[in-house]
Design a protein around this motif. Structure first.
Motif, PDB file in Angstrom:
ATOM      1  N   SER A   1       0.848  -1.191   0.000  1.00  0.00           N
ATOM      2  CA  SER A   1       0.000   0.000   0.000  1.00  0.00           C
ATOM      3  C   SER A   1       0.881   1.238   0.000  1.00  0.00           C
ATOM      4  O   SER A   1       2.091   1.150   0.220  1.00  0.00           O
ATOM      5  N   ALA A   2       0.275   2.395  -0.227  1.00  0.00           N
ATOM      6  CA  ALA A   2       1.102   3.594  -0.382  1.00  0.00           C
ATOM      7  C   ALA A   2       0.430   4.844   0.157  1.00  0.00           C
ATOM      8  O   ALA A   2      -0.800   4.946   0.206  1.00  0.00           O
ATOM      9  N   LYS A   3       1.272   5.788   0.530  1.00  0.00           N
ATOM     10  CA  LYS A   3       0.839   7.137   0.881  1.00  0.00           C
ATOM     11  C   LYS A   3       1.506   8.096  -0.097  1.00  0.00           C
ATOM     12  O   LYS A   3       2.719   8.118  -0.238  1.00  0.00           O
ATOM     13  N   ILE A   4       0.687   8.872  -0.793  1.00  0.00           N
ATOM     14  CA  ILE A   4       1.188   9.864  -1.744  1.00  0.00           C
ATOM     15  C   ILE A   4       0.964  11.242  -1.151  1.00  0.00           C
ATOM     16  O   ILE A   4      -0.178  11.638  -0.891  1.00  0.00           O
ATOM     17  N   GLU A   5       2.040  11.962  -0.919  1.00  0.00           N
ATOM     18  CA  GLU A   5       1.941  13.335  -0.434  1.00  0.00           C
ATOM     19  C   GLU A   5       2.343  14.260  -1.576  1.00  0.00           C
ATOM     20  O   GLU A   5       3.512  14.328  -1.958  1.00  0.00           O
ATOM     21  N   LEU A   6       1.371  14.948  -2.132  1.00  0.00           N
ATOM     22  CA  LEU A   6       1.607  15.820  -3.274  1.00  0.00           C
ATOM     23  C   LEU A   6       2.481  17.000  -2.874  1.00  0.00           C
ATOM     24  O   LEU A   6       2.238  17.645  -1.850  1.00  0.00           O
ATOM     25  N   ALA A   7       3.508  17.279  -3.680  1.00  0.00           N
ATOM     26  CA  ALA A   7       4.456  18.345  -3.362  1.00  0.00           C
ATOM     27  C   ALA A   7       4.309  19.489  -4.361  1.00  0.00           C
ATOM     28  O   ALA A   7       3.533  19.414  -5.319  1.00  0.00           O
ATOM     29  N   GLU A   8       5.074  20.557  -4.126  1.00  0.00           N
ATOM     30  CA  GLU A   8       5.031  21.706  -5.007  1.00  0.00           C
ATOM     31  C   GLU A   8       5.782  21.401  -6.305  1.00  0.00           C
ATOM     32  O   GLU A   8       6.697  20.579  -6.331  1.00  0.00           O
ATOM     33  N   LYS A   9       5.416  22.093  -7.369  1.00  0.00           N
ATOM     34  CA  LYS A   9       6.060  21.893  -8.659  1.00  0.00           C
ATOM     35  C   LYS A   9       7.557  22.171  -8.548  1.00  0.00           C
ATOM     36  O   LYS A   9       7.968  23.196  -8.011  1.00  0.00           O
ATOM     37  N   GLY A  10       8.358  21.219  -9.039  1.00  0.00           N
ATOM     38  CA  GLY A  10       9.801  21.368  -8.998  1.00  0.00           C
ATOM     39  C   GLY A  10      10.453  20.715  -7.797  1.00  0.00           C
ATOM     40  O   GLY A  10      11.683  20.632  -7.723  1.00  0.00           O
ATOM     41  N   ASP A  11       9.636  20.224  -6.850  1.00  0.00           N
ATOM     42  CA  ASP A  11      10.200  19.582  -5.656  1.00  0.00           C
ATOM     43  C   ASP A  11      10.805  18.210  -5.970  1.00  0.00           C
ATOM     44  O   ASP A  11      11.654  17.717  -5.230  1.00  0.00           O
ATOM     45  N   GLY A  12      10.331  17.571  -7.034  1.00  0.00           N
ATOM     46  CA  GLY A  12      10.847  16.256  -7.384  1.00  0.00           C
ATOM     47  C   GLY A  12      10.074  15.137  -6.707  1.00  0.00           C
ATOM     48  O   GLY A  12       9.068  15.358  -6.030  1.00  0.00           O
TER      49      GLY A  12
END
Length: 293
Positions: A88-99
């Motif tokens: 299973s997974a947790k996706i934490e969306l980051a700011e553009k350019g963070d990688g």
């Protein structure tokens, strides 16, 4: 109310505390998405949600065996598919350019770098992803869940993974696995990244040009591949070239694979969450035992 009814009511109440209800929950909460393998039982789900520190009120995306066939079955070896769906997974969306960063636990086949490469090729560029399982597993259901999660939440996140790029990600995972048998799983992702970097730098225009880039990279690394492996690499990168991918973006879309998940698990915030969870479970089982006195 008889004892059996009391037990059932208490069990349902406990379950509702551990897992969010569909009516009140969202798939994206605080820029976070959770995926769960469909084979997880109630106790395992509770463990994973606690391990990933899932936000309150979130509805997990469930990765099924049918989803695995859809997202990975076309190219990934069948020997790695068709089992139980636990990762299973947790996706934490980051700011553009963070990688993109990935941390894993109890995953035996898909390495951190394999996740990174496949996801960046698919179009995932800015996120911190944590992958776990209560048991040692290959990790394909987590990758399936991540792909499905981006598809299901595209309207909310504005991130759309095209079918073409998802197919290329599948192929890359399969080719990486094959080449890894020769060069080693600890080196194959680095090799793939170096090829991408050289393609971004040299901008080859034909299939022959791409093959020459690959030959150059493997010779520089004193690697010997079979003709079949060379053909698979050349075919993969030629298809990527035809898809008009932004090689510079792919090359720079990766960042550190992230700290080990154990460091995450020992953070004060996570320990506090675990404490609350296990206190709740302890009280729940005490309440059940009390019904029989």
């Amino acid at each position: 109310m008889n004892k059996a009814t009391k037990i059932m009511t208490t069990t349902l109440l406990a379950s509702s505390l551990l897992l969010p209800t569909a009516a009140s929950a969202e798939q994206v909460v605080d820029k976070t998405i959770i995926t769960l393998g469909e084979s997880l039982g109630a106790k395992d789900k509770a463990w994973v949600l606690a391990r990933l520190n899932a936000p309150e009120g979130i509805t997990p995306v469930i990765a099924t065996a049918a989803d695995e066939e859809k997202y990975l079955g076309k190219n990934v070896p069948q020997s790695q598919l068709g089992g139980n769906m636990y990762s299973s997974a947790k996706i934490e969306l980051a700011e553009k350019g963070d990688g993109l960063s990935v941390a894993t636990e109890n995953i035996t086949w898909v390495t951190k770098d394999m996740y990174l490469n496949a996801l960046v090729t698919a179009g995932v560029t800015d996120a911190d992803i944590t992958i776990t399982s209560p048991y040692k597993v290959t990790g394909t259901s987590a990758l399936t869940g991540i792909m499905k999660a981006y598809d299901q939440t595209s309207a909310e996140t504005g991130i759309k993974l095209t079918d073409e790029r998802k197919d290329l990600a599948q192929q890359e995972l399969a080719v990486t696995s094959d080449v890894g048998k020769t060069v080693g799983t600890d080196k194959v992702a680095e090799l793939m990244n170096e090829i991408k970097a050289e393609i971004a730098k040299q901008k080859p225009e034909t299939k022959v040009d791409i093959e020459n880039v690959i030959i150059q990279v493997i010779q520089n690394n004193n690697i010997q591949l079979s003709d079949a492996q060379m053909d698979r690499l050349t075919s993969l990168f030629s298809q990527m070239e035809k898809a008009d991918l932004n090689w510079g973006q792919i090359e720079t879309g990766l960042k550190s694979a992230g700290q080990d998940i154990q460091a995450f698990a020992t953070s004060e915030e996570t320990k506090g969450f675990f404490a609350k969870l296990f206190d709740g479970l302890s009280n729940f089982f005490k309440s059940i035992s009390g019904l029989f006195k």
